[in-house]
Design an enzyme around this catalytic site. Sequence first.
Site, PDB file in Angstrom:
ATOM      1  N   ASN A  17       0.721  -1.007  -0.205  1.00 16.08           N
ATOM      2  CA  ASN A  17      -0.469  -0.004  -0.174  1.00 16.08           C
ATOM      3  C   ASN A  17       0.623   1.481  -0.373  1.00 16.08           C
ATOM      4  O   ASN A  17       1.361   1.566   0.857  1.00 16.08           O
ATOM      5  CB  ASN A  17      -0.882   0.392   1.048  1.00 16.08           C
ATOM      6  CG  ASN A  17      -1.859   1.009   1.403  1.00 16.08           C
ATOM      7  OD1 ASN A  17      -1.294   2.144   1.051  1.00 16.08           O
ATOM      8  ND2 ASN A  17      -2.629   1.041   1.607  1.00 16.08           N
ATOM      9  N   ASP A  76      -0.266  -4.052   9.634  1.00 13.75           N
ATOM     10  CA  ASP A  76      -1.922  -5.106   9.727  1.00 13.75           C
ATOM     11  C   ASP A  76      -2.441  -3.632   9.903  1.00 13.75           C
ATOM     12  O   ASP A  76      -2.612  -3.488  11.691  1.00 13.75           O
ATOM     13  CB  ASP A  76      -2.629  -6.021  10.065  1.00 13.75           C
ATOM     14  CG  ASP A  76      -3.694  -6.368   9.333  1.00 13.75           C
ATOM     15  OD1 ASP A  76      -3.180  -6.150   7.988  1.00 13.75           O
ATOM     16  OD2 ASP A  76      -4.329  -6.732   9.191  1.00 13.75           O
TER      17      ASP A  76
END
Length: 298
Positions: A17, A76
């Site tokens: 990302n 995460d």
Amino acid sequence: MTNRLASGDKLVVASHNPGKAWEIHQLIAPYGLEAISAATLGLPEPEETERTFAGNARLKAVAAAKASGLPALADDSGLQVEILNGAPGIYSARWAGPSKDFSIAMQKVADEISMRGGWDAAGPRANFISVLCLAWPDGSNETYEGKVFGNLVWPPRGGNGFGYDPMFQAEGATETFGEMEPDEKYAISHRTRAFAAFKAACLAGIQTGPAKPSRAMEIEALNAAAANLSTQAELSRFIANLAADVAADATAAKEGTCVAPALQRVREWLGDTDCSEEMRWRLLAKALLAATGRLKNA
Ligand code: ITT
């Protein structure tokens, strides 16, 4: 005992990302570690099959450490909305669909809240959570958690940050994460809080250096922003940042005098026009007309 990192060590930032990877690079920058992105190493994006943030962070960090033979740091994270019983939670990225369009994900969150009558005056309670995992090539690993609490707003506001930032307002703040300058978000974010725990365990004793980003990092930031755009406000903000970068880049002074004003014209046009329904090729053509001062009926 926790393995520690030393100044000069290589560290893989195991995220695909771009917005998140950029934030992690920023956090690591002062510690003299050589951060290498998962994309640079061509590491595959593992499927997130675990049911907890820690499980998925571990899965990503261990896979990257084993594949690269280097220590790897994964994150995460996600948005947890109280009235949605913690959703979208570990599925935060997946709510944006295969095109990773967070205007879709934010709309879905807003709709789910509406269905439960959750849009009260204060805005529904929510928090971001980040779990960082540092893994070593032998598979050993440690996790570190951080959270930030606040409320959701609708419609989303601001073009900074990434993901759900434009709809999240931290406790005590009047701006959303999407409206804050990066430094303001970093001062309180879930990722910074997880990083503080990681730092205490693994970076204690490393001399910090100046945090001024290198030119390569600045360009990486612009690319990260481009790869994350989901809304017109984010595009407008991106163009402003690009224009400022071109204008400030001493090596491109001549280019800056012609390109920066063109970018400014595109931004002004965007500010006056709703482009959300425009077909993308026409939108590009109109942006070029605006840049060259030839657009009619803006
Ligand atoms: P990697 O797994 O490759 O790191 P990802 O985007 O799939 O990338 P996650 O599975 O951890 O990462 O998904 C977390 C999602 O939660 C992410 O895509 C964002 O949309 C959202 N999120 C996490 N941190 C955020 C932040 O600081 N601001 C806004 N949204 C955030």
